[in-house]
Scaffold this active site. Structure first.
Site, PDB file in Angstrom:
ATOM      1  N   ARG A  74      11.274  -1.583  10.717  1.00 28.77           N
ATOM      2  CA  ARG A  74      10.294  -1.400  11.789  1.00 28.77           C
ATOM      3  C   ARG A  74      10.409  -2.556  12.763  1.00 28.77           C
ATOM      4  NH1 ARG A  74       4.587   0.093   9.060  1.00 28.77           N
ATOM      5  NH2 ARG A  74       3.962  -1.432  10.629  1.00 28.77           N
TER       6      ARG A  74
ATOM      7  N   LYS B 195       0.831  -1.212   0.000  1.00 26.93           N
ATOM      8  CA  LYS B 195       0.000   0.000   0.000  1.00 26.93           C
ATOM      9  C   LYS B 195       0.867   1.265   0.000  1.00 26.93           C
ATOM     10  CE  LYS B 195      -1.903  -1.265   3.868  1.00 26.93           C
ATOM     11  NZ  LYS B 195      -1.191  -2.545   4.069  1.00 26.93           N
TER      12      LYS B 195
ATOM     13  N   ARG C 153      12.092  -4.908   4.318  1.00 25.69           N
ATOM     14  CA  ARG C 153      11.680  -3.493   4.208  1.00 25.69           C
ATOM     15  C   ARG C 153      12.572  -2.580   5.040  1.00 25.69           C
ATOM     16  NH1 ARG C 153       5.556  -1.666   5.342  1.00 25.69           N
ATOM     17  NH2 ARG C 153       5.872  -2.606   7.394  1.00 25.69           N
TER      18      ARG C 153
ATOM     19  N   ARG D 170      -9.389   0.387   9.867  1.00 26.31           N
ATOM     20  CA  ARG D 170      -8.877  -0.943  10.202  1.00 26.31           C
ATOM     21  C   ARG D 170      -9.989  -1.880  10.651  1.00 26.31           C
ATOM     22  NH1 ARG D 170      -3.339  -1.672  11.078  1.00 26.31           N
ATOM     23  NH2 ARG D 170      -3.901  -3.822  11.596  1.00 26.31           N
TER      24      ARG D 170
ATOM     25  N   ARG E 264       0.709 -10.169  12.681  1.00 25.17           N
ATOM     26  CA  ARG E 264       0.023  -8.979  12.140  1.00 25.17           C
ATOM     27  C   ARG E 264      -0.827  -9.363  10.934  1.00 25.17           C
ATOM     28  NH1 ARG E 264       4.744  -5.645  10.525  1.00 25.17           N
ATOM     29  NH2 ARG E 264       3.244  -4.292   9.500  1.00 25.17           N
TER      30      ARG E 264
HETATM   31  P1  ADP Z   1       2.348  -1.984   3.146  1.00 21.08           P
HETATM   32  O1  ADP Z   1       2.274  -0.484   3.195  1.00 21.08           O
HETATM   33  O2  ADP Z   1       1.153  -2.570   2.452  1.00 21.08           O
HETATM   34  O3  ADP Z   1       2.573  -2.648   4.468  1.00 21.08           O
HETATM   35  P2  ADP Z   1       4.821  -1.515   1.736  1.00 21.08           P
HETATM   36  O4  ADP Z   1       4.446  -0.667   0.582  1.00 21.08           O
HETATM   37  O5  ADP Z   1       5.485  -0.844   2.898  1.00 21.08           O
HETATM   38  O6  ADP Z   1       3.581  -2.385   2.212  1.00 21.08           O
HETATM   39  O7  ADP Z   1       5.762  -2.679   1.168  1.00 21.08           O
HETATM   40  C1  ADP Z   1       6.423  -3.572   2.044  1.00 21.08           C
HETATM   41  C2  ADP Z   1       7.817  -3.891   1.492  1.00 21.08           C
HETATM   42  O8  ADP Z   1       7.668  -4.570   0.264  1.00 21.08           O
HETATM   43  C3  ADP Z   1       8.659  -2.653   1.206  1.00 21.08           C
HETATM   44  O9  ADP Z   1       9.987  -2.935   1.532  1.00 21.08           O
HETATM   45  C4  ADP Z   1       8.516  -2.439  -0.282  1.00 21.08           C
HETATM   46  O10 ADP Z   1       9.688  -1.828  -0.835  1.00 21.08           O
HETATM   47  C5  ADP Z   1       8.328  -3.857  -0.786  1.00 21.08           C
HETATM   48  N1  ADP Z   1       7.418  -3.924  -1.942  1.00 21.08           N
HETATM   49  C6  ADP Z   1       6.262  -3.291  -2.108  1.00 21.08           C
HETATM   50  N2  ADP Z   1       5.671  -3.611  -3.292  1.00 21.08           N
HETATM   51  C7  ADP Z   1       6.494  -4.520  -3.855  1.00 21.08           C
HETATM   52  C8  ADP Z   1       6.465  -5.268  -5.108  1.00 21.08           C
HETATM   53  N3  ADP Z   1       5.471  -5.170  -5.983  1.00 21.08           N
HETATM   54  N4  ADP Z   1       7.487  -6.105  -5.349  1.00 21.08           N
HETATM   55  C9  ADP Z   1       8.499  -6.228  -4.468  1.00 21.08           C
HETATM   56  N5  ADP Z   1       8.585  -5.549  -3.296  1.00 21.08           N
HETATM   57  C10 ADP Z   1       7.610  -4.715  -2.995  1.00 21.08           C
END
Ligand code: ADP
Length: 345
Positions: free
Chosen positions: A288, A140, A254, A215, A299
């Site tokens: 995090r 997201k 992440r 949520r 989670r």
């Molecule tokens: P959310 O906000 O839904 O928890 P994030 O956008 O923070 O998810 O993404 C979680 C991790 O996955 C981040 O490190 C991001 O860089 C990585 N990520 C997000 N989308 C993709 C994708 N399509 N392919 C690979 N990695 C992704």
């Protein structure tokens, strides 16, 4: 373009066979010139003997005995000129064809990149209020970064709103932190209060991408009521669907910028240029505390317990767009934009 020896050199320069043929031709011409010069020097004195670089014009001045050589040289020059002209015509044709192909390729590329009318309509909608839904790690935050640019609406992340609240010394933010530090659950009202203040700002008057709320069904109802009071509503819930294995890989890798949490990286999929420093603002990158494998799993399931019902409610109200979140970031963005465009028609 005029016929010149330099041009001929350029045209045939990269073809060794042709180059040799032309070299033979000039050698033969030189020999004929030399013969002509020798005869001329006998007829006209030694001053002309060294001017062998002159063309067949000189041969013409060489006297009657030189006639055959002059004719041969003239034939060679005439033939060379004809050959060069046909080479030039061929080269021109090839250049024209290359140009035609390049124009065609550029038209096709432009067509591929062209925005479909449905996507254009989506981008230019009068207002656009989107709730992004998806389990932790669904992407997201990442998609929000791109979608806000494409759709031209701000992204509102409840975590950022809360942090900003604390920084500004707002009572609701400080109270929420106190409650969390005690290990208690933060009441929905407190979250929605912070959100309500944020949604009063003019930048979100015509639309936003909401991340992190609602949520649960209670928050969803409060959000609808809050927007109803302002004479508007959420247009669509955009749900990113990914399996637990993918979410685990993503969250365990992440890294988030400590200066700006909207700058998100992944050590495997989208690593920063320098280890542990943000490419954009050089802030230190941190993971995090809740991105450890076991916590991720907890989670993941907890999200479903609370939020599956919100997704279902958007579905029942005909306000849900579900997009597979698996694939490259660009693929998911394209999918999301395409699905939203189809939804809004
Ligand atoms: P959310 O906000 O839904 O928890 P994030 O956008 O923070 O998810 O993404 C979680 C991790 O996955 C981040 O490190 C991001 O860089 C990585 N990520 C997000 N989308 C993709 C994708 N399509 N392919 C690979 N990695 C992704």
């Amino acid at each position: 373009m005029e016929f010149t020896l330099e041009l001929v050199r350029q045209i045939v320069g990269h073809d060794p066979q042709m180059r040799d043929a032309w070299r033979d031709r000039w050698t033969r011409l030189k020999k004929l010139q030399h013969r002509g010069s020798r005869r001329r020097s006998r007829d006209s004195g030694p001053a002309l003997a060294d001017q062998s670089a002159q063309t067949s014009n000189q041969l013409r001045e060489g006297g009657e005995g030189n006639k055959a050589a002059r004719q041969e040289a003239a034939d060679i020059v005439a033939q060379a000129r004809r050959d060069a002209e046909s080479l030039l015509a061929e080269a021109r044709e090839q250049a024209d064809e290359i140009l035609r192909n390049a124009k065609q390729a550029s038209k096709e590329a432009a067509r591929r990149n062209a925005i479909s009318p449905a996507v254009a309509r989506l981008m230019t909608r009068e207002s656009l209020r989107i709730v992004m839904l998806g389990r932790p790690g669904a992407g997201k935050g990442t998609q929000g970064m791109y979608l806000k640019e494409i759709l031209g609406i701000p992204k509102v992340h409840i975590g950022d709103v809360w942090r900003e609240n604390i920084m500004n010394g707002e009572a609701s933010g400080l109270l929420a932190s106190e409650i969390m530090d005690r290990g208690d659950l933060i009441p929905d009202e407190l979250f929605m209060n912070m959100l309500s203040t944020r949604l009063n700002r003019p930048d979100v008057a015509d639309g936003f991408l909401l991340d992190g709320v609602p949520r649960n069904v209670n928050q969803s109802g409060m959000l609808d009521a809050m927007l109803n009071e302002r004479g508007n509503s959420i247009n669509v819930g955009l749900y990113f669907d990914v399996p637990l294995t993918e979410a685990t890989t993503r969250l365990a890798g992440r890294r988030i910028c400590s200066k700006d949490s909207s700058h998100v990286y992944h050590m495997l999929y989208s690593p920063p240029l320098r280890y542990n420093a943000c490419d954009i603002c050089e802030g230190a990158l941190v993971s995090r505390s809740d991105d450890s494998r076991q916590v991720i799993k907890n989670r993941w399931y907890a999200w479903g317990v609370q939020t599956d019902a919100v997704v279902a409610a958007y579905g029942a109200a005909g306000r849900l767009v579900t997009v597979s979140g698996v694939g490259s970031v660009e693929e998911v963005t394209d999918r999301a934009v395409g699905s939203l465009a189809a939804f809004f028609g």
